[in-house]
Design an enzyme around this catalytic site. Sequence first.
Site, PDB file in Angstrom:
ATOM      1  N   GLU A   1       1.027  -0.944  -0.055  1.00 26.45           N
ATOM      2  CA  GLU A   1      -0.066  -0.094   0.079  1.00 26.45           C
ATOM      3  C   GLU A   1       0.944   1.272  -0.116  1.00 26.45           C
ATOM      4  O   GLU A   1       0.723   2.161   1.054  1.00 26.45           O
ATOM      5  CB  GLU A   1      -1.137  -0.107   1.122  1.00 26.45           C
ATOM      6  CG  GLU A   1      -1.940  -1.166   0.921  1.00 26.45           C
ATOM      7  CD  GLU A   1      -2.922  -1.122   2.079  1.00 26.45           C
ATOM      8  OE1 GLU A   1      -3.175  -0.026   2.957  1.00 26.45           O
ATOM      9  OE2 GLU A   1      -4.089  -1.996   1.922  1.00 26.45           O
TER      10      GLU A   1
ATOM     11  N   GLU B   1      -4.996  -8.615  -0.299  1.00 30.03           N
ATOM     12  CA  GLU B   1      -5.722  -8.372   0.700  1.00 30.03           C
ATOM     13  C   GLU B   1      -7.248  -8.407   0.455  1.00 30.03           C
ATOM     14  O   GLU B   1      -7.702  -7.624  -0.254  1.00 30.03           O
ATOM     15  CB  GLU B   1      -5.393  -7.144   1.460  1.00 30.03           C
ATOM     16  CG  GLU B   1      -4.096  -7.201   2.325  1.00 30.03           C
ATOM     17  CD  GLU B   1      -3.379  -5.894   3.079  1.00 30.03           C
ATOM     18  OE1 GLU B   1      -4.650  -5.239   3.490  1.00 30.03           O
ATOM     19  OE2 GLU B   1      -2.224  -5.658   3.151  1.00 30.03           O
TER      20      GLU B   1
HETATM   21  O1  AHR Z   1      -5.171  -5.754   7.056  1.00 33.78           O
HETATM   22  C1  AHR Z   1      -5.050  -4.687   7.776  1.00 33.78           C
HETATM   23  C2  AHR Z   1      -4.652  -3.512   7.060  1.00 33.78           C
HETATM   24  O2  AHR Z   1      -5.187  -3.326   5.973  1.00 33.78           O
HETATM   25  C3  AHR Z   1      -2.963  -3.877   6.438  1.00 33.78           C
HETATM   26  O3  AHR Z   1      -2.057  -4.045   7.339  1.00 33.78           O
HETATM   27  C4  AHR Z   1      -3.189  -2.932   5.258  1.00 33.78           C
HETATM   28  O4  AHR Z   1      -2.154  -3.364   4.256  1.00 33.78           O
HETATM   29  C5  AHR Z   1      -4.589  -2.634   4.884  1.00 33.78           C
HETATM   30  O5  AHR Z   1      -4.933  -1.315   4.779  1.00 33.78           O
END
Ligand code: AHR
Length: 516
Positions: free
Chosen positions: A199, A320
């Site tokens: 990110e 994610e």
């Molecule tokens: O999964 C929680 C958080 O969500 C992670 O650390 C991040 O990559 C995303 O914003």
Amino acid sequence: MKRILLVSFVVMSYSACHIIAQNESGQAKLVIQSDLGKYTICRHIYGHFSEHLGHCIYGGYWVGENSSIPNTRGIRNDVVAALKEIGIPNLRWPGGCFADEYHWRDGIGPRDTRPKMINTHWGGVTEDNSFGTHEFMDLCEQLGTEPYICGNVGSGSVEEMSKWVEYLTFDGVSPMADLRRENGRDKAWKVQYWAVGNENWGCGGHMTPDYYADQYRRYATFCRNYGENKLLKVAGGANSEDYNWTEVLMKRIPAWQMWGLSLHYYTTDWWNKGPATGFSEKQYFETLERCLNIPKAIDKHITIMDKYDPEKKVALVVDEWGTWFNVEPGTNPGFLFQQNTLRDAFVAGIHLNEFNKRCDRVKMANIAQTINVLQALIFTQDDKMMLTPTYHVFNLYKVHHDALLLPSDLTCGDYELDGKKLPELNASASKDKNGFIHVSVVNINPKKDASLTIDLRGIAVKEVTGKIITAPEITAMNSFDSPDAVVPADYNKAKIGKDGIKVQIPAKSIIVLELK
Ligand code: AHR
């Protein structure tokens, strides 16, 4: 009744293939082309993500060698057994946001001499680095899973990342390989999946896509392949619907330097996440509506990728995904602990079906996160361990790992609430190496069974068996007091008839069928 094209050999935009016909019969129909499969569903679509966040690592996996909780070199045996059962194919670590403030050299050597740090992203707690590189690689070996390591771009350096790769994967004589040996590991590890930052549009440095693309090229250059070890490097991709990020990275990073491009897309309303339990039907509908929008967004990212990479050399890595609700009342807001209900099971089932159907481009995905955080598969509490409804979906869907995707075409009715409609069924199908066909179907309608006819073309079926996950309420969940409230059961109601296989899919259920 709406007809929805589920799988196409040619990738179309979702909007183009969404509603293509009407079916007035009141019957749902799934046509499966059993002899037209072309693409394999990579098992890495069923990957996981575990961050130094809340009780995911500490208490989740790691209890330390001196714990009374049964462990192997500090790693919980119960958790390892549960994850092996679902065939966990890869594990992403150490973050997430944590990855871009993690300095790997703090997590090697004797544990009592490792420096401590503040976990600034997640609750401001002290991270004592007792779970570091060797512990993670030991965990992967115990699980029989592939490591997917996320290196630090945001607050690290090219040298630091390059040396981590050398430490892990170089088998000759070098400062880092020697250091690894001093720390008790002679043989280099095999590490394929390597993310260059996380990110980086946000917690990983608030970079612009152009700046990150240049940084990626620089960092990736110095992440070397040593000996037989070949890194599959993943560029930090877009947030949700940030198509410009995908466009810029695809334009500026050559395919030879990027095995994969990631995407993070959570099922959430960031401004009003709502509770993980005790939700209303309206909140249930809205969650499923958001979830069903994600494939449309994925298709837009894929369309951009296709423009620059028509041969599909670069994988889309959804590293994610999952639900993100309010934390459970009374728990640390920085620990992101939420309960898990039948609703989460449906979100998981739909995502996995949709990833399966895009397996020509989506080669890997990682649910956030494996234990005690967000859409977890496992909860731990001291010496107790419990499996969530989401775990059971992964267990039933493991039949799709490395199976051949079968093109399918679904016609189904709608789930309606307050004048809004969602297609009530969602499905995917595959053929495994034994020739058995598996069909996974989610019925999100909480009030109505669906009568589904499966028209399986190209093969004669003699036997159908199945498993089902359902419960009396959409809010049903497992707890330490009642761990088996939502568990799979045998499903024997499919009937082979002259014009297809008739399946009564109960309201609010997931069914996985095996056709032989
Ligand atoms: O999964 C929680 C958080 O969500 C992670 O650390 C991040 O990559 C995303 O914003």
